[in-house]
Structures are given as C-alpha cells and as structure tokens.
Design a protein around this motif. Structure first.
Motif, mmCIF file in Angstrom:
data_model
loop_
_atom_site.group_PDB
_atom_site.id
_atom_site.type_symbol
_atom_site.label_atom_id
_atom_site.label_comp_id
_atom_site.label_asym_id
_atom_site.label_seq_id
_atom_site.Cartn_x
_atom_site.Cartn_y
_atom_site.Cartn_z
ATOM 1 N N ALA A 205 38.980 46.356 41.947
ATOM 2 C CA ALA A 205 38.755 44.970 41.521
ATOM 3 C C ALA A 205 38.958 44.801 40.012
ATOM 4 C CB ALA A 205 37.351 44.521 41.912
ATOM 5 N N ASN A 206 38.844 45.898 39.269
ATOM 6 C CA ASN A 206 39.049 45.860 37.824
ATOM 7 C C ASN A 206 40.507 46.091 37.436
ATOM 8 O OD1 ASN A 206 36.556 45.511 36.038
ATOM 9 N ND2 ASN A 206 35.816 46.806 37.695
ATOM 10 N N GLY A 207 41.414 46.092 38.430
ATOM 11 C CA GLY A 207 42.837 46.146 38.131
ATOM 12 C C GLY A 207 43.489 47.511 38.197
ATOM 13 N N PHE A 208 42.776 48.509 38.691
ATOM 14 C CA PHE A 208 43.353 49.841 38.827
ATOM 15 C C PHE A 208 43.951 50.010 40.223
ATOM 16 C CE2 PHE A 208 40.159 50.125 35.552
ATOM 17 C CZ PHE A 208 40.751 50.919 34.585
ATOM 18 N N HIS A 209 45.043 50.735 40.327
ATOM 19 C CA HIS A 209 45.651 51.073 41.614
ATOM 20 C C HIS A 209 44.931 52.326 42.103
ATOM 21 C CE1 HIS A 209 49.547 51.999 44.025
ATOM 22 N NE2 HIS A 209 48.465 52.260 44.710
ATOM 23 N N VAL A 210 44.204 52.201 43.211
ATOM 24 C CA VAL A 210 43.343 53.285 43.689
ATOM 25 C C VAL A 210 43.890 53.863 44.989
ATOM 26 C CG1 VAL A 210 41.010 53.893 44.382
ATOM 27 C CG2 VAL A 210 41.351 52.184 42.616
ATOM 28 N N VAL A 211 43.980 55.188 45.046
ATOM 29 C CA VAL A 211 44.404 55.900 46.253
ATOM 30 C C VAL A 211 43.267 56.814 46.687
ATOM 31 C CG1 VAL A 211 46.088 57.491 47.247
ATOM 32 C CG2 VAL A 211 46.804 55.874 45.488
ATOM 33 N N PRO A 212 42.586 56.480 47.800
ATOM 34 C CA PRO A 212 41.520 57.360 48.266
ATOM 35 C C PRO A 212 42.100 58.656 48.822
ATOM 36 C CG PRO A 212 41.854 55.561 49.814
ATOM 37 C CD PRO A 212 42.776 55.324 48.657
#
Length: 159
Positions: free
Chosen positions: A57-64
């Motif tokens: 939500a803070n604009g980072f591209h996240v890959v679990p």
C-alpha cells in the motif's frame, strides 16, 4: 551521499525488545532505493500478511516467498518457493520468523546478491539476529533489524 551504518556491539542493545537507533537518513536512503521487495516467511494467515499488504500500500512491489505456498496467488503475485525463483531483480529481502530464519536469510541473501541485485536485508520485528546482520553486511548488503519496514516508510514519508 549514502548514510552508512554497521551493526557493531556498541549499537546493538542486549535486549532484543529494545530498538536499534538507526539514523533516519540511513532508513530513508534504503527505502528510497527500493522498489521490489521479496517477503520471506509470508503467510496469508499470519501477521506477515498484514506487514506485506501495508508495504504494498506504500508503493512497493512485493513478492511473497514461501515454499509451502509456491505456485499460489497472494498479494497479486505468484508465490515462488525461493528468492532465486523470482524471475527479475529484487532490491530488498524482508524476513519474518525467528533468529534462525534471519541467519538462513542472511546466508541465502549473500549467495543470491549478485544474481538477484539484492541490496538490503530487512529483518522484521521478532527476527532479531545480530550475527545474521553482520554476515549480510560482510557480503555488502545494507541491513535493518527489528523495525517494521512499512511503518518506517510511512513515518519517513517515503513514496
């Protein structure tokens, strides 16, 4: 100019419940330089999911990343089993778990650094391991330990 920080004995509190006093410039430099984050230890039923969603939500591209969830869709991404299974560059490895997970992550991050482009090892609260922090630093990674990455991004108004 990049702010430097090292996890020396004089800056690491004896009590892992106390926070390390990282300079804001160090944290800001790290977070501004990060786009893609691999989240090791992600699970949709655990607190790591909330941290991951906030970072996204803070604009980072996240890959679990989780071998038990490999191939499933979470956080709008297909979950890889290992960091090395992510097909593109990763800037930061965010780690959830205990001290042994931190060491495993530091060793893996050091090995995968050149292949993945990894620059940062971020050990979330509960993943306290000064030895792991030093191992990652010796491999050329920047390290943060014991802080919530999303909370720091919000506090420092990064993104």
């Amino acid at each position: 100019m990049t702010t430097e920080f090292r996890h020396t004995d004089d800056v690491i509190p004896a009590d892992p419940n106390e926070k390390i006093d990282y300079p804001d410039d160090y944290l800001r430099d790290i977070l501004k330089d990060v786009f893609k984050v691999a989240t090791l230890g992600y699970h949709p039923d655990l607190e790591s999911a909330q941290y991951t969603e906030r970072l996204k939500a803070n604009g980072f591209h996240v890959v679990p990343v989780n071998p038990k969830l490999a191939g499933e869709m979470h956080v709008d991404e297909v979950v890889p089993a290992r960091i090395s299974d992510i097909p593109s560059k990763v800037d930061m490895l965010q780690v959830f778990g205990g001290p042994e997970d931190a060491m495993y992550a530091a060793e893996g991050a050091a090995e995968a650094k050149d292949k993945t482009g990894l620059k940062v090892l971020w050990l979330e609260p509960g993943t306290w391991n000064p030895e792991a922090a030093r191992k990652a630093e010796a491999a050329g990674l920047r390290v943060v330990m014991g802080l919530d990455a999303a909370e720091q991004a919000e506090r420092l108004k990064v993104r």
